[in-house]
Scaffold this motif. Structure first.
Motif, mmCIF file in Angstrom:
data_model
loop_
_atom_site.group_PDB
_atom_site.id
_atom_site.type_symbol
_atom_site.label_atom_id
_atom_site.label_comp_id
_atom_site.label_asym_id
_atom_site.label_seq_id
_atom_site.Cartn_x
_atom_site.Cartn_y
_atom_site.Cartn_z
ATOM 1 N N MET A 80 29.016 42.474 43.585
ATOM 2 C CA MET A 80 30.048 43.294 44.223
ATOM 3 C C MET A 80 31.094 42.408 44.909
ATOM 4 N N LYS A 81 30.675 41.289 45.476
ATOM 5 C CA LYS A 81 31.635 40.373 46.105
ATOM 6 C C LYS A 81 32.604 39.830 45.056
ATOM 7 N N ARG A 82 32.081 39.446 43.923
ATOM 8 C CA ARG A 82 32.935 38.948 42.837
ATOM 9 C C ARG A 82 33.880 40.056 42.359
ATOM 10 N N THR A 83 33.402 41.275 42.323
ATOM 11 C CA THR A 83 34.240 42.409 41.911
ATOM 12 C C THR A 83 35.391 42.604 42.889
ATOM 13 N N LEU A 84 35.109 42.555 44.166
ATOM 14 C CA LEU A 84 36.169 42.721 45.170
ATOM 15 C C LEU A 84 37.254 41.657 45.033
ATOM 16 N N ALA A 85 36.854 40.455 44.621
ATOM 17 C CA ALA A 85 37.818 39.362 44.500
ATOM 18 C C ALA A 85 38.668 39.459 43.231
ATOM 19 N N HIS A 86 38.123 40.105 42.190
ATOM 20 C CA HIS A 86 38.809 40.124 40.883
ATOM 21 C C HIS A 86 38.521 41.449 40.167
#
Length: 185
Positions: A80-86
């Motif tokens: 989810m952190k990676r999703t928020l970034a990209h």
């Protein structure tokens, strides 16, 4: 539309949507744990014979089986952190496995927790976990926001299925838990 928080952060509709979907996933994890199984497990533990039976149930449930639940939550958070970034980019393999596989691990640990404490097998959660694992290849091709939306949809669908299918049993369990025991507990 973009909203700047500071010079390095831009909030757009995709990021806001990802945050809302991430909150839905967190809420689904909470509901899946606290709706019924944790309540029944707590009662079973309090009724287990003091000593070896109670100790082994507590050890198995709240140590061995909680560890993969917590690990699953942590892994899902990585994706989810990676999703928020990209939000518009597909996830790389590791974040896709972390997000979807972490949620699957969480569900599989729930199956084990319920089996250990209640003695019943939850096929719906097993199938949802297997489905999430099967979706990993799609997770590396679709935009990460779509992968997060699929995760939220699978968990929401699981919750809806259980809430509808087991409505009477859930109501009965809650009624029993709200009624004091004859000994006052």
């Amino acid at each position: 539309m973009r909203f700047g928080i500071d010079a390095q952060t831009d909030l757009d509709a995709g990021v806001v949507t990802a945050a809302v979907l991430g909150t839905a996933v967190a809420g689904a994890f909470w509901w899946l744990y606290f709706d019924v199984v944790a309540l029944v497990a707590e009662r079973r533990l309090s009724r287990a014979a003091a000593g070896r039976d109670q100790n082994s149930m507590a050890r198995d449930s709240y140590s061995y089986l909680h560890f993969p639940m917590i690990a699953g939550i942590g892994l899902t958070a990585v994706g989810m952190k990676r999703t928020l970034a990209h939000v518009d980019d597909p996830l790389q393999l590791v974040p896709a496995v972390a997000m979807l596989g972490g949620a699957a691990v969480y569900l599989f640990a729930h199956v084990g927790f319920r089996l250990r404490n209640i003695g019943t097998f939850n096929r719906q959660r097993l199938v949802a976990g297997i489905l999430l694992l099967a979706l990993i290849p799609a997770g590396v091709r679709l935009p990460s926001l779509a992968t997060l939306a699929i995760l939220a949809a699978v968990l929401s669908g699981l919750i809806t299925c259980e809430a509808v299918r087991f409505a009477d049993a859930r109501s009965r369990i809650r009624h029993q838990l709200a009624t004091p025991e004859p000994d006052g507990s």
